[in-house]
Design an enzyme around this catalytic site. Structure first.
Site, PDB file in Angstrom:
ATOM      1  N   LYS A  88       0.820  -1.215   0.000  1.00 25.11           N
ATOM      2  CA  LYS A  88       0.000   0.000   0.000  1.00 25.11           C
ATOM      3  C   LYS A  88       0.850   1.261   0.000  1.00 25.11           C
ATOM      4  O   LYS A  88       0.439   2.277  -0.550  1.00 25.11           O
ATOM      5  CB  LYS A  88      -0.989  -0.003   1.174  1.00 25.11           C
ATOM      6  CG  LYS A  88      -2.013  -1.130   1.053  1.00 25.11           C
ATOM      7  CD  LYS A  88      -3.436  -0.719   1.309  1.00 25.11           C
ATOM      8  CE  LYS A  88      -4.359  -1.763   0.724  1.00 25.11           C
ATOM      9  NZ  LYS A  88      -5.725  -1.748   1.171  1.00 25.11           N
ATOM     10  N   LYS A 104     -10.718  -4.938  -4.237  1.00 25.51           N
ATOM     11  CA  LYS A 104     -11.943  -4.149  -4.423  1.00 25.51           C
ATOM     12  C   LYS A 104     -11.675  -2.683  -4.743  1.00 25.51           C
ATOM     13  O   LYS A 104     -12.586  -1.969  -5.132  1.00 25.51           O
ATOM     14  CB  LYS A 104     -12.873  -4.303  -3.213  1.00 25.51           C
ATOM     15  CG  LYS A 104     -12.361  -3.742  -1.898  1.00 25.51           C
ATOM     16  CD  LYS A 104     -13.463  -3.896  -0.880  1.00 25.51           C
ATOM     17  CE  LYS A 104     -13.011  -4.029   0.541  1.00 25.51           C
ATOM     18  NZ  LYS A 104     -11.997  -3.119   1.028  1.00 25.51           N
ATOM     19  N   LYS A 135      -3.910 -10.586  -6.837  1.00 29.21           N
ATOM     20  CA  LYS A 135      -5.190 -10.870  -6.184  1.00 29.21           C
ATOM     21  C   LYS A 135      -6.276  -9.893  -6.655  1.00 29.21           C
ATOM     22  O   LYS A 135      -5.974  -8.744  -7.023  1.00 29.21           O
ATOM     23  CB  LYS A 135      -5.052 -10.854  -4.657  1.00 29.21           C
ATOM     24  CG  LYS A 135      -4.994  -9.489  -4.017  1.00 29.21           C
ATOM     25  CD  LYS A 135      -5.351  -9.566  -2.522  1.00 29.21           C
ATOM     26  CE  LYS A 135      -5.709  -8.181  -2.008  1.00 29.21           C
ATOM     27  NZ  LYS A 135      -6.491  -8.124  -0.816  1.00 29.21           N
TER      28      LYS A 135
HETATM   29  P1  ATP Z   1      -8.616  -3.083  -0.903  1.00 30.65           P
HETATM   30  O1  ATP Z   1      -8.341  -3.331  -2.371  1.00 30.65           O
HETATM   31  O2  ATP Z   1      -9.538  -1.946  -0.678  1.00 30.65           O
HETATM   32  O3  ATP Z   1      -7.393  -3.063  -0.064  1.00 30.65           O
HETATM   33  P2  ATP Z   1      -9.441  -5.841  -0.596  1.00 30.65           P
HETATM   34  O4  ATP Z   1     -10.240  -6.267  -1.778  1.00 30.65           O
HETATM   35  O5  ATP Z   1      -8.054  -6.364  -0.478  1.00 30.65           O
HETATM   36  O6  ATP Z   1      -9.482  -4.281  -0.409  1.00 30.65           O
HETATM   37  P3  ATP Z   1     -10.067  -6.080   2.195  1.00 30.65           P
HETATM   38  O7  ATP Z   1     -10.934  -5.035   2.777  1.00 30.65           O
HETATM   39  O8  ATP Z   1      -8.577  -5.948   2.429  1.00 30.65           O
HETATM   40  O9  ATP Z   1     -10.297  -6.256   0.650  1.00 30.65           O
HETATM   41  O10 ATP Z   1     -10.509  -7.501   2.676  1.00 30.65           O
HETATM   42  C1  ATP Z   1     -11.782  -7.849   3.148  1.00 30.65           C
HETATM   43  C2  ATP Z   1     -11.860  -9.350   3.334  1.00 30.65           C
HETATM   44  O11 ATP Z   1     -11.860  -9.989   2.045  1.00 30.65           O
HETATM   45  C3  ATP Z   1     -10.662  -9.948   4.079  1.00 30.65           C
HETATM   46  O12 ATP Z   1     -11.096 -11.044   4.853  1.00 30.65           O
HETATM   47  C4  ATP Z   1      -9.766 -10.411   2.977  1.00 30.65           C
HETATM   48  O13 ATP Z   1      -8.897 -11.439   3.371  1.00 30.65           O
HETATM   49  C5  ATP Z   1     -10.780 -10.886   1.958  1.00 30.65           C
HETATM   50  N1  ATP Z   1     -10.213 -10.782   0.622  1.00 30.65           N
HETATM   51  C6  ATP Z   1      -9.755  -9.660   0.023  1.00 30.65           C
HETATM   52  N2  ATP Z   1      -9.296  -9.921  -1.202  1.00 30.65           N
HETATM   53  C7  ATP Z   1      -9.473 -11.257  -1.392  1.00 30.65           C
HETATM   54  C8  ATP Z   1      -9.161 -12.149  -2.467  1.00 30.65           C
HETATM   55  N3  ATP Z   1      -8.633 -11.693  -3.581  1.00 30.65           N
HETATM   56  N4  ATP Z   1      -9.503 -13.454  -2.337  1.00 30.65           N
HETATM   57  C9  ATP Z   1     -10.073 -13.916  -1.197  1.00 30.65           C
HETATM   58  N5  ATP Z   1     -10.357 -13.122  -0.128  1.00 30.65           N
HETATM   59  C10 ATP Z   1     -10.061 -11.823  -0.220  1.00 30.65           C
END
Ligand code: ATP
Ligand code: LTN
Length: 331
Positions: free
Chosen positions: A113, A198, A195
């Site tokens: 990040k 979002k 990965k």
């Molecule tokens: P951002 O891109 O805003 O950092 P993110 O998509 O990585 O967000 P988080 O808010 O960090 O999402 O994660 C929320 C939940 O979803 C956590 O439990 C995280 O482990 C899970 N998660 C996030 N990305 C994935 C993925 N690609 N596959 C499976 N689980 C995920």
């Protein structure tokens, strides 16, 4: 005997995706009756990157309603905004004083990040995992259902708890991760070696929970795959492996069964079938979401009452902590 405790949260950045659903939300729904659960929209965590206040407020509400739309039962569980429960910030400070700079410097999410937000590498981004540890330890949590990307943060929470307990005597329960075997890391549709995230700048890289069916079909058609045409889980086929994993997570089928069904069929057919299981899987979520958004009073009642309960439960831990570290008791 009392049920064991679960805590999990998602930060309100970007929009909830099928990766958050498969990696986290789906497991919350599965575990919610067996455990006593706290599910939080962790708005304090979202402050680690710049937010537009109006947008943030709207998104926080949309996230909470999506938790409900996914099937979280608000009678049995607590669903609240992290900032409504004051103990999260309070405990985070104490735990900051029990965490080493070196430990935080090793966190891969911090490194990723900071590389992405070079103009805003703030102290909150650095101490983010400590706030996450506070979230978890406040509720004497047994189990934390998350995707595999959060494993390192969870290990840190366990280390912090263990260290604190070692110095001051038994205070916190040491939590265990719950990481599903299939779907713990869903990959980007556009760059399947990364990965799915979002807050990806490219919306074609993810499927949002609230994407319309035609959008889902279009994004799947554009998903990056490889140059052969075998629907088979194999080394070097990140795109297809990812689509097989998504299909398996939505249907509960084994990967081998899906491979057998698509034997001899091309990627075009397979992509459409993946789109269809996602559209059907998310249909009830979308419908319930629309319905709940018309019912703001009901939603308000849920998060207000949940926050009151969470405040009371977490206050017990806070009192214990303040006593153990030697603060004068409040009158
Ligand atoms: P951002 O891109 O805003 O950092 P993110 O998509 O990585 O967000 P988080 O808010 O960090 O999402 O994660 C929320 C939940 O979803 C956590 O439990 C995280 O482990 C899970 N998660 C996030 N990305 C994935 C993925 N690609 N596959 C499976 N689980 C995920
Ligand atoms: N860091 C997590 C979100 C999060 C969390 C938590 C998850 C904050 N506090 C407590 C589980 C338990 C993430 O997914 N980025």
């Amino acid at each position: 005997m009392d049920k064991k405790m679960i805590f999990s949260g998602i930060q309100p950045s970007g929009c909830l995706t099928v990766a958050n659903y498969i990696g986290a939300l789906k497991n919350w729904v599965k575990l919610q009756h067996e455990y006593h659960c706290c599910f939080s929209v962790v708005d304090l965590h979202a402050m680690t990157v710049r937010q537009d206040p109006k947008e943030l407020r709207k998104r926080c509400m949309e996230f909470l309603v999506q938790y409900l739309a996914c099937g979280i039962d608000p009678v049995e569980n607590m669903i609240f905004f992290q900032s409504h429960v004051t103990t999260h910030s309070e405990l985070a400070w104490i735990l900051n004083c029990s965490t080493y700079m070196g430990e935080l410097q090793r966190m891969t999410q911090f490194k990723d990040k900071s590389a992405k937000n070079e103009d805003n590498i703030n102290a909150g981004l650095f101490t983010y995992p400590v706030l996450m540890a506070a979230d978890i330890l406040l509720y004497q949590t047994d189990l934390v259902p998350v995707g595999v990307d959060q494993k390192q943060h969870l290990e840190l929470a366990r280390d912090i708890a263990g260290r604190f307990n070692g110095i001051y005597g038994d205070t916190f329960k040491v939590p265990e991760p719950y990481i599903a075997e299939v779907g713990a890391k869903i990959m980007s549709l556009q760059a399947p070696e990364k990965k799915m995230s979002k807050s990806d700048d490219n919306p074609n890289a993810y499927i949002a929970l609230l994407d319309a069916p035609d959008v889902i079909v279009r994004k799947l058609k554009r998903a990056v795959t490889d140059s052969d045409s075998l629907v088979k889980f194999a080394e070097g086929k990140d795109g297809i492996n990812n689509l097989l994993t998504i299909y398996a997570s939505f249907t509960g089928e084994k990967i081998e069964a899906i491979e057998a069904r698509f034997d001899g069929k091309g990627y075009g057919d397979f992509k459409l079938a993946v789109a269809e299981v996602i559209v059907e899987g998310l249909r009830p979520v979308r419908e319930k979401y629309e319905d709940l958004m018309q019912n703001k009073d009901y939603v308000h009642k849920i998060y207000t009452e949940s926050a009151q309960k969470a405040q009371a439960i977490s206050m017990r831990t806070m009192k214990k902590v303040y006593k153990k570290i030697g603060f004068v008791e409040r009158g």
